[in-house]
Scaffold this motif. Structure first.
Motif, PDB file in Angstrom:
ATOM      1  N   ARG A  98      40.405   5.293  42.070  1.00 36.78           N
ATOM      2  CA  ARG A  98      40.838   3.887  42.684  1.00 36.78           C
ATOM      3  C   ARG A  98      40.930   2.859  41.888  1.00 36.78           C
ATOM      4  O   ARG A  98      42.049   2.067  41.857  1.00 36.78           O
ATOM      5  CB  ARG A  98      39.854   3.572  43.974  1.00 36.78           C
ATOM      6  CG  ARG A  98      39.867   4.597  45.055  1.00 36.78           C
ATOM      7  CD  ARG A  98      39.366   4.186  46.333  1.00 36.78           C
ATOM      8  NE  ARG A  98      40.561   3.638  46.914  1.00 36.78           N
ATOM      9  CZ  ARG A  98      41.346   4.535  47.836  1.00 36.78           C
ATOM     10  NH1 ARG A  98      41.269   5.719  47.924  1.00 36.78           N
ATOM     11  NH2 ARG A  98      42.294   3.757  48.248  1.00 36.78           N
ATOM     12  N   ARG A 109      48.468  11.597  45.539  1.00 39.12           N
ATOM     13  CA  ARG A 109      48.786  12.909  45.386  1.00 39.12           C
ATOM     14  C   ARG A 109      49.245  13.378  44.126  1.00 39.12           C
ATOM     15  O   ARG A 109      49.107  14.672  43.666  1.00 39.12           O
ATOM     16  CB  ARG A 109      50.473  12.886  46.348  1.00 39.12           C
ATOM     17  CG  ARG A 109      49.923  12.948  48.121  1.00 39.12           C
ATOM     18  CD  ARG A 109      51.068  12.920  48.640  1.00 39.12           C
ATOM     19  NE  ARG A 109      50.840  12.562  50.001  1.00 39.12           N
ATOM     20  CZ  ARG A 109      50.829  13.646  50.858  1.00 39.12           C
ATOM     21  NH1 ARG A 109      51.180  14.876  50.356  1.00 39.12           N
ATOM     22  NH2 ARG A 109      50.568  13.663  52.393  1.00 39.12           N
ATOM     23  N   ASP A 162      39.382   9.655  55.545  1.00 37.98           N
ATOM     24  CA  ASP A 162      39.863   8.459  55.214  1.00 37.98           C
ATOM     25  C   ASP A 162      39.243   7.150  55.867  1.00 37.98           C
ATOM     26  O   ASP A 162      38.939   6.131  55.238  1.00 37.98           O
ATOM     27  CB  ASP A 162      41.257   8.411  55.517  1.00 37.98           C
ATOM     28  CG  ASP A 162      42.030   9.201  54.399  1.00 37.98           C
ATOM     29  OD1 ASP A 162      41.719   9.618  53.608  1.00 37.98           O
ATOM     30  OD2 ASP A 162      43.550   9.195  55.003  1.00 37.98           O
ATOM     31  N   ASP A 182      44.861   0.853  52.004  1.00 40.36           N
ATOM     32  CA  ASP A 182      43.786  -0.276  51.973  1.00 40.36           C
ATOM     33  C   ASP A 182      45.055  -1.522  51.020  1.00 40.36           C
ATOM     34  O   ASP A 182      44.208  -2.065  50.649  1.00 40.36           O
ATOM     35  CB  ASP A 182      42.862   0.055  50.809  1.00 40.36           C
ATOM     36  CG  ASP A 182      43.511   0.654  49.601  1.00 40.36           C
ATOM     37  OD1 ASP A 182      44.475   1.177  49.447  1.00 40.36           O
ATOM     38  OD2 ASP A 182      42.702   0.744  48.558  1.00 40.36           O
TER      39      ASP A 182
HETATM   40  O1  C5P Z   1      49.766   8.774  52.715  1.00 39.70           O
HETATM   41  P1  C5P Z   1      49.599   9.875  52.095  1.00 39.70           P
HETATM   42  O2  C5P Z   1      49.304  11.065  53.231  1.00 39.70           O
HETATM   43  O3  C5P Z   1      50.625  10.355  51.246  1.00 39.70           O
HETATM   44  O4  C5P Z   1      48.293   9.920  51.053  1.00 39.70           O
HETATM   45  C1  C5P Z   1      47.476  10.897  50.708  1.00 39.70           C
HETATM   46  C2  C5P Z   1      45.942  10.467  50.847  1.00 39.70           C
HETATM   47  O5  C5P Z   1      45.633   9.557  49.613  1.00 39.70           O
HETATM   48  C3  C5P Z   1      45.314  10.049  51.938  1.00 39.70           C
HETATM   49  O6  C5P Z   1      44.902  10.891  52.918  1.00 39.70           O
HETATM   50  C4  C5P Z   1      44.311   9.057  51.541  1.00 39.70           C
HETATM   51  O7  C5P Z   1      43.188   9.706  51.482  1.00 39.70           O
HETATM   52  C5  C5P Z   1      44.772   8.674  50.307  1.00 39.70           C
HETATM   53  N1  C5P Z   1      45.201   7.212  50.128  1.00 39.70           N
HETATM   54  C6  C5P Z   1      44.250   6.146  49.756  1.00 39.70           C
HETATM   55  N2  C5P Z   1      44.605   4.870  49.653  1.00 39.70           N
HETATM   56  C7  C5P Z   1      46.063   4.789  49.819  1.00 39.70           C
HETATM   57  C8  C5P Z   1      47.106   5.691  50.012  1.00 39.70           C
HETATM   58  C9  C5P Z   1      46.661   7.040  50.082  1.00 39.70           C
HETATM   59  O8  C5P Z   1      42.975   6.545  49.786  1.00 39.70           O
HETATM   60  N3  C5P Z   1      46.219   3.398  49.573  1.00 39.70           N
END
Ligand code: C5P
Length: 218
Positions: free
Chosen positions: A103, A38, A178, A125
């Motif tokens: 990432r 975010r 996702d 993940d």
């Molecule tokens: O969990 P949250 O809604 O705050 O995460 C926002 C976005 O970040 C998710 O929709 C996801 O695409 C991505 N995310 C991710 N890997 C993570 C945590 C979040 O790809 N470990």
């Protein structure tokens, strides 16, 4: 050995609240990995960087100074705790999260959270890619309708107006992105416990996680 509890699951499943409470109860550190995506999204938006501009996103992610301090999230010393929580920021985060080099940079950031006496990490993940060695892995979910309702209640309680059908559509779209992306898609690993919180209170979900943790610790 530093124990890690990985809690993965879809948007608005309540995993953040559960993970935070488990961390408090065990006196462990807590990683909200979604907040990192975010923050990248918020900064990209601020700087006018497109969600597919891999080079600029990579440079941007490397340059960010992120701190989690006393319940606040700071970006380059500015408090972004509230601003990263908007629906818009979540949607952009899920688009940017598909970019591999973003990432890769965030992988190192996340590893730094693994410190004594232990870590509870929530995301998509955590158990599959970032902390595959986790002592306990949980896939925490709820039906899309329940998740939309919970998000709706959260927004209304904050005094923000919301439309439940729009929220449901956003959640379904975010799930699709996702689950289907090439890089680190959301998936339940074979060694993860499945926890459906649709009919559970937060306390019940927290107690279940603590119970599983005590089972693997003994
Ligand atoms: O969990 P949250 O809604 O705050 O995460 C926002 C976005 O970040 C998710 O929709 C996801 O695409 C991505 N995310 C991710 N890997 C993570 C945590 C979040 O790809 N470990």
């Amino acid at each position: 050995m530093i124990p890690v509890i990985a809690i993965d699951g879809p948007s608005a499943s309540g995993k953040g609240t559960v993970a935070q409470r488990v961390a408090e109860k065990l006196n462990f550190h807590y990683l909200d990995s979604g907040a990192l995506y975010r923050i990248v999204a918020l900064s990209a938006q601020f700087q006018g960087i497109g969600e597919t501009d891999e080079n600029k996103l990579n440079q941007l992610t490397k340059s960010l100074r992120i701190e989690f301090k006393e319940g606040k999230i700071l970006l380059n010393k500015q408090d972004v705790t509230e601003s990263i929580r908007s629906e818009e920021c979540g949607i952009l985060a899920s688009k940017i999260a598909a970019v591999k080099s973003v990432r890769d940079v965030l992988m190192n950031v996340q590893h730094q959270f693994k410190q004594h006496p232990g870590l509870v990490a929530d995301g998509r993940d955590m158990g599959s890619v970032v902390f595959p060695e986790s002592m306990l892995k949980i896939f925490l979910t709820a039906t899309p309708e329940i998740r939309a309702q919970r998000r709706y209640n959260q927004l209304i309680n904050k005094g923000i107006s919301a439309n439940i059908n729009d929220l449901l559509q956003d959640i379904l779209e975010r799930d699709r992105r996702d689950l289907t992306r090439k890089e680190s898609p959301l998936k339940q690993t074979p060694d993860a416990h499945f926890l459906d919180t649709s009919a559970l209170t937060i306390d019940q979900a927290v107690n279940q996680v603590i119970q599983w943790f005590s089972d693997v610790s003994n």
